[in-house]
Design an enzyme around this catalytic site. Sequence first.
Site, PDB file in Angstrom:
ATOM      1  NE  ARG A  27      56.063  23.262  21.565  1.00 44.27           N
ATOM      2  CZ  ARG A  27      56.670  22.368  20.794  1.00 44.27           C
ATOM      3  NH1 ARG A  27      55.988  21.392  20.235  1.00 44.27           N
ATOM      4  NH2 ARG A  27      57.964  22.475  20.578  1.00 44.27           N
ATOM      5  CE  LYS A  69      42.607  33.397  37.264  1.00 37.30           C
ATOM      6  NZ  LYS A  69      42.677  34.368  38.378  1.00 37.30           N
ATOM      7  CD  GLU A 111      38.037  31.354  47.479  1.00 39.95           C
ATOM      8  OE1 GLU A 111      37.364  32.007  46.657  1.00 39.95           O
ATOM      9  OE2 GLU A 111      39.222  31.622  47.739  1.00 39.95           O
ATOM     10  CE  LYS A 155      36.879  30.333  39.430  1.00 41.17           C
ATOM     11  NZ  LYS A 155      38.033  29.906  40.197  1.00 41.17           N
ATOM     12  CD  GLU A 174      42.015  37.477  36.730  1.00 40.53           C
ATOM     13  OE1 GLU A 174      42.357  38.141  37.688  1.00 40.53           O
ATOM     14  OE2 GLU A 174      42.214  36.260  36.637  1.00 40.53           O
ATOM     15  NE  ARG A 176      39.070  33.629  35.755  1.00 40.00           N
ATOM     16  CZ  ARG A 176      39.397  32.513  35.138  1.00 40.00           C
ATOM     17  NH1 ARG A 176      39.158  32.368  33.864  1.00 40.00           N
ATOM     18  NH2 ARG A 176      39.973  31.522  35.792  1.00 40.00           N
ATOM     19  CG  ASN A 202      41.222  37.687  41.943  1.00 45.62           C
ATOM     20  OD1 ASN A 202      41.465  36.516  42.224  1.00 45.62           O
ATOM     21  ND2 ASN A 202      41.418  38.185  40.735  1.00 45.62           N
ATOM     22  CG  HIS A 250      41.466  35.966  46.304  1.00 44.90           C
ATOM     23  ND1 HIS A 250      40.158  35.989  46.724  1.00 44.90           N
ATOM     24  CD2 HIS A 250      41.719  34.659  45.999  1.00 44.90           C
ATOM     25  CE1 HIS A 250      39.647  34.758  46.654  1.00 44.90           C
ATOM     26  NE2 HIS A 250      40.574  33.944  46.218  1.00 44.90           N
ATOM     27  CG  HIS A 281      47.181  36.385  46.938  1.00 44.18           C
ATOM     28  ND1 HIS A 281      47.005  36.655  45.598  1.00 44.18           N
ATOM     29  CD2 HIS A 281      46.530  35.214  47.178  1.00 44.18           C
ATOM     30  CE1 HIS A 281      46.267  35.686  45.057  1.00 44.18           C
ATOM     31  NE2 HIS A 281      45.969  34.809  45.996  1.00 44.18           N
ATOM     32  CG  HIS A 320      43.779  30.428  49.015  1.00 46.36           C
ATOM     33  ND1 HIS A 320      44.426  31.545  48.540  1.00 46.36           N
ATOM     34  CD2 HIS A 320      42.590  30.366  48.342  1.00 46.36           C
ATOM     35  CE1 HIS A 320      43.682  32.135  47.620  1.00 46.36           C
ATOM     36  NE2 HIS A 320      42.570  31.432  47.467  1.00 46.36           N
TER      37      HIS A 320
END
Lengths: 372, 372
Positions: B126, B148, B190, B232, B242, B246, B250, B253, B257, B270
């Site tokens: 955990r 993330k 990026e 960032k 987010e 934030r 993206n 993105h 994606h 990517h």
Amino acid sequence: MESDQYYLMRTLKVDLGERSYPIFIGQGLLDQGLMAPYIKGKQVLIVTNETIAPLYLERLISSLPNSLTVDHVVLPDGEQYKNIDQINTIFDALLEKRHNRTTTLVALGGGVIGDMTGFAAACYQRGVDFIQVPTTLLSQVDSSVGGKTGVNHPKGKNMIGAFHQPQCVVIDTDVLNTLAERELSAGMAEVIKYGLIYDEAFLCYLEDHIDGLMGLQPDLLEQAIYRSCEVKAEVVAQDEREAGIRAWLNLGHTFGHAIEAEQGYGAWLHGEAVGAGTMMAADLSCRLGWISESDVKRVESILAAANLPIYPPEQMTSVQFKEHMAVDKKVLDGSIRLVLLKEIGKATVTADFPVELFEQTLSAGDKLGKFI
Amino acid sequence: MESDQYYLMRTLKVDLGERSYPIFIGQGLLDQGLMAPYIKGKQVLIVTNETIAPLYLERLISSLPNSLTVDHVVLPDGEQYKNIDQINTIFDALLEKRHNRTTTLVALGGGVIGDMTGFAAACYQRGVDFIQVPTTLLSQVDSSVGGKTGVNHPKGKNMIGAFHQPQCVVIDTDVLNTLAERELSAGMAEVIKYGLIYDEAFLCYLEDHIDGLMGLQPDLLEQAIYRSCEVKAEVVAQDEREAGIRAWLNLGHTFGHAIEAEQGYGAWLHGEAVGAGTMMAADLSCRLGWISESDVKRVESILAAANLPIYPPEQMTSVQFKEHMAVDKKVLDGSIRLVLLKEIGKATVTADFPVELFEQTLSAGDKLGKFI
């Protein structure tokens, strides 16, 4: 909710700042629509198992507002299915039905369903809401409170998981009427634990009413579940990340996990293993001079009255215990830390005990009836 | 650390309250022992891949204090291996070597290794500590900042994961010397993004120095990486979960994606997909009247100078785009939300755009060279 319907219900607030949530406890709560205000989006996925689905799934679905899209997934029943494959089954369902970040997962079942649903909710899109509807006494008083979620790994129980708090918990005492007697006893092991570690007065209450509780008297159950959740909530609120006092909740669990692991998950119920583990903890506490022999007998009597095993499996050796205990999560840097009883109603966590006494407790466990 | 050794290093603090952590950026940092103070227990598991292990694993291991037990696991290299099976491989290693709750995982590799190691650290018992040592430009400026973590699912990228912050990040600009040119370009996509969404002055800096950056001039790289991480970090510090700003990160993105999903993960890098996606976002922003045609040309020029694709795959249709975009995480309750440019240096998130203009951008993408 019908306006002319009255029912008894108690509400307990688990205080965790912005992650606080209520626990509703009472008779017939399953289809009272209590969870609707806690569903933020338009999508719901109910996760349940093959045993519970025929009993309660339709009732739960029909209690939800028509404005929601409600999907469900039915998993096989049993601790042996508490693994990453089943988590993947939940993910598959969420993605096939295109559930987005505002979805809510609802766990309808015992601790296994609750832990897996909570873990899937913690990980799906890096965290979505979930609601617990625990259907066993064990999950009502234990795994639905505190935010622990996760799955087992072949090499250890609950090794993989996350802390993730539910939006609310709905505990319907009526569902215990369909619970197997063994499962009722297993849940009672945790109820008894709360008395032992934190509240002697509650233990006295349980001693006075154990027959009525085992006979499923609703008012007694509601009180016992309420106080159990309250104790756990108090402990968790003090120590959400298990740095200190929360470890008390593991009374009997380090021994118990060893029993479960040695027997294979599912052979002994979790609560049954905790019952025998609690006796071992009481035995060692007595050898350390912290509680008396009559205290140990008191622990034994209440466990026995709840039809719980008070000894570990006859064939299990101290070597086997130590092997499993060395990989338990409560082991920090190689030393075995145990939750023991300073007195009835007060626990402590320690790695500082003579190894001979620990060995005596493990060896006493080898032979039926040889505890102090 | 040798006392007579001098090296340039910049330190950036990511401010997230009790989860704050430093990012160290400079030449030759890999074996300077910078991470030792951030390792709390006695056990370390380094997670790396088959490409990086022969280059840097021994150097990293030899830089760690002898008092630590250091294990490692080497995973196959590539986005196609960013899945739950590999996470299980990490769990297996941790449990076989009996790593406890005080262990620290170290991610030595690109974004795939970083995301998977972080996710494994988030879930093992955990939650345990982890440290990032990103070895690609992309991971240095993107996936090592912000917490993330996660893996892909056959039905969607990064659908499974957790927010989990590292203890520290060590960025050695020298490791980019062994990076493939395509990977360098992908990372630069990026870097360029940070200028476009947040800081026009930084975009000007990049336009002035793009040749030197692509030629791996250390001082230019250090500055570009520092400012990228700073942007960032500023954005993430404002919005850890987010909910708002934030999402600007993206840019490109959601289109990207879709390209990655349609081509199969790994076919396009990517950053390459983000490059083409950024052009599509700029194209739609222009159709909406927010940025000028010369702004679009400016975006195109800097992307081209970084050797990035500026068009989506020739054969990819608008129908295919929409199908993939409908399951993207940025979709809330069925409407497609996009990050677009209000001006150069300022982004916005919106689901409120004429569907005809959106269709025009998607269709323009069908035919090479037909963007505005």
